[in-house]
Scaffold this motif. Structure first.
Motif, short mmCIF file in Angstrom:
data_model
loop_
_atom_site.label_atom_id
_atom_site.label_comp_id
_atom_site.label_asym_id
_atom_site.label_seq_id
_atom_site.Cartn_x
_atom_site.Cartn_y
_atom_site.Cartn_z
N ILE A 197 4.72 -59.38 9.80
CA ILE A 197 4.96 -59.77 11.19
C ILE A 197 6.43 -60.12 11.35
N ILE A 198 7.09 -59.47 12.33
CA ILE A 198 8.51 -59.69 12.58
C ILE A 198 8.67 -60.06 14.06
N VAL A 199 9.34 -61.19 14.32
CA VAL A 199 9.47 -61.69 15.68
C VAL A 199 10.94 -61.97 16.00
N VAL A 200 11.51 -61.24 16.96
CA VAL A 200 12.82 -61.59 17.49
C VAL A 200 12.62 -62.80 18.39
N HIS A 201 13.37 -63.88 18.12
CA HIS A 201 13.04 -65.18 18.73
C HIS A 201 14.29 -65.86 19.27
N HIS A 202 14.09 -66.72 20.28
CA HIS A 202 15.23 -67.38 20.93
C HIS A 202 15.17 -68.90 20.87
N ASP A 203 13.99 -69.49 20.73
CA ASP A 203 13.84 -70.94 20.79
C ASP A 203 14.07 -71.54 19.41
N LEU A 204 15.25 -72.07 19.18
CA LEU A 204 15.62 -72.55 17.85
C LEU A 204 14.85 -73.80 17.45
N ASN A 205 14.28 -74.49 18.41
CA ASN A 205 13.54 -75.71 18.10
C ASN A 205 12.18 -75.44 17.44
N LYS A 206 11.70 -74.19 17.54
CA LYS A 206 10.37 -73.89 17.02
C LYS A 206 10.39 -73.04 15.75
N VAL A 207 11.57 -72.82 15.22
CA VAL A 207 11.71 -71.95 14.05
C VAL A 207 10.86 -72.44 12.88
N ALA A 208 10.99 -73.72 12.55
CA ALA A 208 10.29 -74.26 11.38
C ALA A 208 8.78 -74.24 11.57
N ALA A 209 8.31 -74.40 12.81
CA ALA A 209 6.87 -74.44 13.07
C ALA A 209 6.24 -73.05 13.09
N TYR A 210 7.02 -72.04 13.45
CA TYR A 210 6.44 -70.72 13.68
C TYR A 210 6.58 -69.74 12.52
N PHE A 211 7.64 -69.87 11.72
CA PHE A 211 7.97 -68.79 10.78
C PHE A 211 7.89 -69.23 9.32
N ASP A 212 7.55 -68.25 8.48
CA ASP A 212 7.59 -68.44 7.03
C ASP A 212 8.97 -68.11 6.49
N GLU A 213 9.55 -67.04 7.04
CA GLU A 213 10.88 -66.60 6.62
C GLU A 213 11.74 -66.39 7.86
N LEU A 214 13.03 -66.35 7.64
CA LEU A 214 13.97 -66.28 8.74
C LEU A 214 15.12 -65.34 8.40
N LEU A 215 15.46 -64.49 9.37
CA LEU A 215 16.66 -63.66 9.28
C LEU A 215 17.62 -64.16 10.36
N ILE A 216 18.75 -64.71 9.92
CA ILE A 216 19.76 -65.21 10.85
C ILE A 216 20.85 -64.15 10.95
#
Length: 255
Positions: A197-216
């Motif tokens: 699952i890959i999600v392009v995302h904008h809300d930085l406040n929810k990163v830790a709650a929503y994702f297992d991994e992160l591409l910055i």
């Protein structure tokens, strides 16, 4: 920043030496990144950083050099194994098509040429609408829906595609909290089933709650890996700004 994984990791989607340019101006050059299965990976970065372009380049929707593979097979040979939910702004909401018909289009990839959806496919579409709580809207024209309802329709279409990889481009922009929670429940179910699952995302406040991994990203890879490792004030400063990063992490520290 190179991230090395254990040998047992399975990279469902691999992007290799990808370069995309608009009007001869590169968005990014020779970008390589791997997305593992059984993970929800968020892609974040400032506006114009190349987040959506990365997805479109990998899928061959824009001109690019480099390549992308799915379990080692070129994307263009296994395109039906990828479900792509694009930004709502790119869609024509005046098109005369109902909610049910939109979801049903998700079954077309596995039908083959000259075949029409039958009872099985229609049952899959109804079941998908049930999963996102939209059965009662099945006969509505898509332009009559709220932003959250419309986004759930496209998630339902992805459900019936039964793809190995699901990519969503800014799925939470302008939608209600109920829709956001329901979409996240579907994404977590896919993750638990071993999908990528890959999600392009904008809300930085929810990163830790929503994702297992992160591409910055910022015209290239700033950092990539587990959220607990790469979601740092230093990396966010490199991608965005020192001021935004300080506000964000002071808020986290004070939470």
């Amino acid at each position: 920043m190179k991230i090395f994984y254990e040998l047992g990791d399975i990279f469902m989607l691999q992007i290799n030496d990808l370069t995309v340019a608009y009007s001869n101006v590169p968005v990014f050059t020779d970008l390589s990144v791997n997305f593992a299965s059984g993970k929800i990976t968020g892609i974040i970065g400032p506006n114009g950083a190349g987040k959506s372009t990365l997805i479109k380049g990998a899928l061959g929707l824009v001109r690019r050099s480099g390549n992308a593979t799915l379990s080692g097979t070129p994307i263009n040979r296994v395109r039906q194994k990828i479900a792509y939910v694009e930004q709502r702004a790119a869609l024509d909401l005046t098109f005369p098509i109902s909610v049910f018909e939109v979801v049903l289009t998700g079954t077309y990839g596995k039908l083959g040429l000259f075949k029409s959806p039958g009872r099985k496919e229609r049952e899959l579409a109804i079941d998908a609408l049930k999963q996102v709580n939209l059965v009662e809207f099945k006969n509505r024209q898509i332009g009559e829906l709220s932003g959250g309802q419309l986004q759930r329709v496209f998630v339902a279409r992805a459900i019936v595609q039964q793809a190995d990889v699901v990519i969503l481009d800014e799925p939470f922009v302008g939608i209600d909290m109920k829709s956001e929670e329901e979409i996240m429940n579907v994404l977590r179910g896919w993750r638990n089933a071993g999908k990528t699952i890959i999600v392009v995302h904008h809300d930085l406040n929810k990163v830790a709650a929503y994702f297992d991994e992160l591409l910055i990203m910022n015209h290239g890879v700033i950092a990539h890996g587990p959220v607990s490792t790469v979601y740092t004030q230093e990396n966010m400063t490199r991608a965005f700004s020192a001021d935004l990063s300080a506000v964000l992490f002071n808020k986290i520290a004070g939470a």
